[in-house]
Design a protein around this motif. Structure first.
Motif, short mmCIF file in Angstrom:
data_model
loop_
_atom_site.label_atom_id
_atom_site.label_comp_id
_atom_site.label_asym_id
_atom_site.label_seq_id
_atom_site.Cartn_x
_atom_site.Cartn_y
_atom_site.Cartn_z
N LEU A 179 0.94 -1.38 -0.17
CA LEU A 179 -0.04 -0.11 -0.04
C LEU A 179 0.93 1.09 -0.03
O LEU A 179 0.80 2.10 -0.86
CB LEU A 179 -0.99 0.18 1.32
CG LEU A 179 -2.05 -1.08 1.14
CD1 LEU A 179 -2.73 -1.06 2.59
CD2 LEU A 179 -3.01 -0.70 0.12
N ALA A 180 2.02 1.38 0.85
CA ALA A 180 2.83 2.26 1.05
C ALA A 180 3.46 2.67 -0.47
O ALA A 180 3.70 3.77 -0.76
CB ALA A 180 3.71 2.34 2.06
N LEU A 181 3.95 1.36 -1.05
CA LEU A 181 4.72 1.65 -2.28
C LEU A 181 3.63 2.09 -3.65
O LEU A 181 4.14 2.78 -4.54
CB LEU A 181 5.46 0.48 -2.65
CG LEU A 181 6.58 0.03 -1.78
CD1 LEU A 181 7.13 -1.32 -1.93
CD2 LEU A 181 7.82 1.21 -1.95
N TRP A 182 2.45 1.69 -3.48
CA TRP A 182 1.39 2.01 -4.56
C TRP A 182 1.14 3.47 -4.34
O TRP A 182 0.71 4.12 -5.34
CB TRP A 182 0.10 1.08 -4.29
CG TRP A 182 0.28 -0.20 -4.91
CD1 TRP A 182 1.17 -0.74 -5.92
CD2 TRP A 182 -0.21 -1.53 -4.16
NE1 TRP A 182 1.15 -2.05 -6.05
CE2 TRP A 182 0.11 -2.48 -4.99
CE3 TRP A 182 -1.14 -1.87 -3.20
CZ2 TRP A 182 -0.05 -3.73 -4.61
CZ3 TRP A 182 -1.57 -2.94 -2.92
CH2 TRP A 182 -1.12 -4.10 -3.83
N GLU A 183 1.26 3.90 -3.24
CA GLU A 183 1.22 5.46 -2.88
C GLU A 183 2.13 6.15 -3.66
O GLU A 183 1.91 7.30 -4.24
CB GLU A 183 1.18 5.92 -1.52
CG GLU A 183 -0.51 5.59 -0.65
CD GLU A 183 -0.28 5.94 0.87
OE1 GLU A 183 0.69 6.77 1.14
OE2 GLU A 183 -1.18 5.63 1.38
N ARG A 184 3.49 5.87 -3.36
CA ARG A 184 4.53 6.59 -3.77
C ARG A 184 5.77 5.48 -4.02
O ARG A 184 6.09 4.79 -3.03
CB ARG A 184 4.92 7.73 -3.22
CG ARG A 184 5.99 8.51 -3.36
CD ARG A 184 6.35 9.95 -2.79
NE ARG A 184 6.21 9.72 -1.24
CZ ARG A 184 7.27 9.39 -0.37
NH1 ARG A 184 8.57 9.06 -0.98
NH2 ARG A 184 7.25 9.13 0.90
N GLU A 185 6.79 5.65 -4.73
CA GLU A 185 7.80 4.88 -5.01
C GLU A 185 8.80 5.45 -6.09
O GLU A 185 8.43 6.22 -6.75
CB GLU A 185 7.46 3.63 -5.64
CG GLU A 185 7.11 3.63 -6.96
CD GLU A 185 7.30 2.10 -7.79
OE1 GLU A 185 8.23 1.62 -7.68
OE2 GLU A 185 6.45 1.87 -8.69
N PRO A 186 10.13 5.31 -5.87
CA PRO A 186 10.83 4.43 -4.81
C PRO A 186 10.76 5.08 -3.56
O PRO A 186 10.42 6.34 -3.60
CB PRO A 186 12.14 4.38 -5.41
CG PRO A 186 12.41 5.72 -6.20
CD PRO A 186 10.92 5.87 -6.74
N GLU A 231 24.57 6.25 -1.50
CA GLU A 231 24.96 4.67 -1.55
C GLU A 231 24.48 4.20 -0.02
O GLU A 231 24.32 2.91 0.02
CB GLU A 231 26.49 4.50 -1.88
CG GLU A 231 26.70 4.63 -3.04
CD GLU A 231 28.15 4.04 -3.54
OE1 GLU A 231 28.91 3.34 -2.57
OE2 GLU A 231 28.55 4.31 -4.52
N ARG A 232 24.30 4.88 0.89
CA ARG A 232 24.14 4.23 2.43
C ARG A 232 22.53 3.85 2.27
O ARG A 232 22.12 3.06 3.17
CB ARG A 232 24.39 5.23 3.43
CG ARG A 232 25.77 5.57 3.60
CD ARG A 232 26.10 6.67 4.42
NE ARG A 232 25.47 7.91 3.95
CZ ARG A 232 25.34 8.88 4.46
NH1 ARG A 232 25.49 9.20 5.87
NH2 ARG A 232 24.73 10.07 3.69
N ALA A 233 21.72 4.69 1.48
CA ALA A 233 20.22 4.47 1.57
C ALA A 233 19.89 3.19 0.53
O ALA A 233 20.29 3.09 -0.58
CB ALA A 233 19.67 5.59 1.10
N LEU A 234 19.10 2.34 1.11
CA LEU A 234 18.55 1.21 0.43
C LEU A 234 17.14 1.76 -0.34
O LEU A 234 16.16 2.21 0.45
CB LEU A 234 18.08 -0.12 0.99
CG LEU A 234 17.97 -1.31 0.38
CD1 LEU A 234 19.31 -1.70 -0.62
CD2 LEU A 234 18.08 -2.42 1.47
N GLU A 235 16.90 1.72 -1.29
CA GLU A 235 15.45 2.08 -2.10
C GLU A 235 14.73 0.93 -2.39
O GLU A 235 15.30 -0.19 -3.11
CB GLU A 235 15.87 2.93 -3.67
CG GLU A 235 16.28 4.31 -3.05
CD GLU A 235 16.04 5.05 -4.57
OE1 GLU A 235 16.10 6.30 -4.61
OE2 GLU A 235 16.28 4.48 -5.56
N VAL A 236 13.33 0.98 -2.33
CA VAL A 236 12.50 0.00 -2.84
C VAL A 236 11.51 0.42 -3.77
O VAL A 236 11.11 1.42 -3.72
CB VAL A 236 11.74 -0.50 -1.46
CG1 VAL A 236 10.81 -1.61 -1.83
CG2 VAL A 236 12.34 -0.82 -0.39
N THR A 237 11.53 -0.31 -4.88
CA THR A 237 10.66 0.00 -5.91
C THR A 237 9.83 -1.24 -6.47
O THR A 237 9.98 -2.38 -6.19
CB THR A 237 11.40 0.36 -7.15
OG1 THR A 237 12.16 -0.66 -7.50
CG2 THR A 237 12.20 1.81 -7.11
#
Length: 145
Positions: free
Chosen positions: A45-52, A91-97
């Motif tokens: 639900l959170a990713l359908w609202e906004r990604e990455p 680079e320290r951050a991990l993105e989710v798509t």
């Protein structure tokens, strides 16, 4: 006679815990065909609202610790609904798509809220009032942390 302050049925925490477990149980058979658990559904639900979104952003949105979120993301990635990768900007951050399969799943997931409302069998006004009351309770509890 005064009310017993320690009676189980008088505890707000007990009512919230039982209500949460009971409502989440209604989701289980609706989510199983989509190969999702309830916590995974919340991530989607959170990713359908906004990604990455970064893991930190997801953690904040879902009010979950990153250590709790990581196994959920790994399972969603194994299912083929999301991808995790290092951010180009940091680079320290991990993105989710979302993957194409994760994006396509949204159309099927749009059927879930009406099915849950139907299973609850409550007037929509009651559900909306409850949602507002829960937001008030959550805000009050967060202020007290």
């Amino acid at each position: 006679m005064s009310e017993d302050l320690l009676a189980l049925e008088n505890q707000v925490c007990f009512g919230l815990a039982v209500a949460a477990r009971s409502v989440i149980a209604l989701y289980r058979p609706v989510l199983e065909p989509l190969n999702l658990t309830h916590p995974q559904y919340l991530v989607m639900l959170a990713l359908w609202e906004r990604e990455p979104r970064s893991v930190r952003e997801l953690s904040d949105a879902l009010q979950l610790e990153p250590a709790t979120l990581s196994p959920l993301l790994k399972r969603l990635e194994a299912t083929g609904y999301v991808e995790r990768r290092r951010s180009a900007a940091d680079e320290r951050a991990l993105e989710v798509t979302l993957t194409p399969a994760g994006r396509e799943l949204r159309a099927e997931a749009e059927k879930i809220p009406p099915r849950i409302v139907e299973r609850l069998g409550l007037p929509m006004e009651d559900i909306l009032n409850l949602r507002e009351s829960l937001r008030t309770i959550i805000a009050a509890a967060v202020r007290e942390r």
